[in-house]
Design an enzyme around this catalytic site. Structure first.
Site, short mmCIF file in Angstrom:
data_model
loop_
_atom_site.label_atom_id
_atom_site.label_comp_id
_atom_site.label_asym_id
_atom_site.label_seq_id
_atom_site.Cartn_x
_atom_site.Cartn_y
_atom_site.Cartn_z
N ILE A 1 77.94 68.72 48.64
CA ILE A 1 79.43 68.27 47.83
C ILE A 1 78.74 67.34 46.60
CG2 ILE A 1 80.86 68.53 49.71
CD1 ILE A 1 80.79 65.62 49.86
N GLY B 1 81.73 61.72 44.50
CA GLY B 1 82.98 61.22 43.93
C GLY B 1 82.88 60.96 42.64
N HIS C 1 74.39 65.27 49.49
CA HIS C 1 74.68 65.71 47.92
C HIS C 1 73.46 66.59 47.71
CE1 HIS C 1 77.88 63.10 47.69
NE2 HIS C 1 77.30 62.12 47.73
N ASP D 1 72.93 57.64 43.29
CA ASP D 1 73.23 57.59 44.65
C ASP D 1 72.49 58.92 45.37
OD1 ASP D 1 74.30 58.26 47.36
OD2 ASP D 1 76.16 58.30 46.63
#
Length: 286
Positions: free
Chosen positions: A209, A212, A194, A189
């Site tokens: 961040i 997930g 990110h 990803d």
């Protein structure tokens, strides 16, 4: 604007053929934090080519169809789409290298009503190309916050089980690297959320961040360490609900309740005392 139920339900996904090698298997393990203790010989087989093993949560990055909801033809308000839940069912151990076929379909679309969004549930089969064997089945639930009110749709899935009110049977604290998102993004990803501070700030976060699914892998690590003695074939299934983002560098505490072969769990970022994964369910052998 409501989505077109029939169009999305019958979205034409091409098969995704992916060849991966031992370095990819090691990179995924490093991305989700294996090898953080350089003298822990139980973790070494996941990050070192001598007797290499595959982390059992690795299918989340295999045969991935990409962020297809961004396609204008889908008519989905993709900016408001968030990853809500993830489930993984393992049918056999994942080879350390090979070629797989990812086969995706839209399993269900649940209309929560005008202004309330919709649930988009995708199912992906990961198949070993050489043998035709089914390796894993994944189910991803996305919350399309801007796409409710289309009418009809599918029945909502049953809610995940509630966690016990009692103290957990076990807790496992695992660190994340400050550069964890920069490593994990190389697995599947590349979303700049990110990596780029400016993009993260535009999205309302003070800094980039963690993915997930990287946090998901950390929770899987905790269960593999606590209840499976780092034997990957003993972890059979893992499902979770995403409840809050993680910032790279935080420590993830996974709190676990064992009920026979079922492990109920949640994970929290210790530094902020925030639950980041909730309503988790794992199935283990033994």
């Amino acid at each position: 604007m409501p989505i077109d139920y029939q169009k999305i339900k019958n979205w034409p996904f091409p098969d995704v053929v992916q060849t991966y090698g031992e370095k990819d298997t090691i990179l995924y393990a490093l991305g989700v934090g294996y090898g953080y203790d350089p003298v822990d010989e139980a973790q070494l087989p996941f990050v070192y080519e001598g007797g290499l093993k595959t982390v059992p949560t690795m299918p989340v990055v295999l045969g991935y169809p990409g962020f297809w909801v961004k396609d204008p033809a889908a008519g989905i308000d993709w900016v408001r789409v968030v990853h809500g839940e993830q489930a993984l069912l393992l049918h056999r151990p994942i080879p350390v290298a090979g070629t797989v076929i990812g086969r995706t379909r839209v399993k269900a679309i649940v209309d929560k009503g005008p202004g309330k969004g919709a649930l988009l549930i995708q199912e992906r089969s990961v198949i070993d190309k050489a043998s035709g064997a089914l390796l894993a089945t994944l189910e991803q639930t996305s919350f399309c916050r801007g796409d409710g009110g289309f009418g009809g749709g599918d029945e909502p899935p049953p809610p995940p089980p509630a966690l016990p009110d009692s103290a957990p049977d076990a807790c496992c604290d695992l660190p994340t690297l400050r550069q964890a998102a920069l490593i994990y993004r190389l697995c599947a990803d590349p979303n700049p959320l990110h990596a780029e501070p400016a993009v993260a700030r535009a999205a309302g976060y003070p800094r980039p961040i963690l993915h997930g699914l990287c946090t998901y892998g950390v929770a899987g690590h905790a269960i593999l360490k606590t209840f499976c003695d780092y034997e990957p074939e003993r972890l059979q299934a893992l499902s979770v609900r995403f409840s809050a983002p993680v910032f790279p560098g935080e420590t993830i505490r996974t709190e676990m309740w064992k009920r026979g072969s079922t492990v109920l769990f949640r994970s929290r970022a210790i530094e902020r005392d925030v639950v980041v994964l909730n309503n988790g369910v794992a199935r283990v052998d033994g």
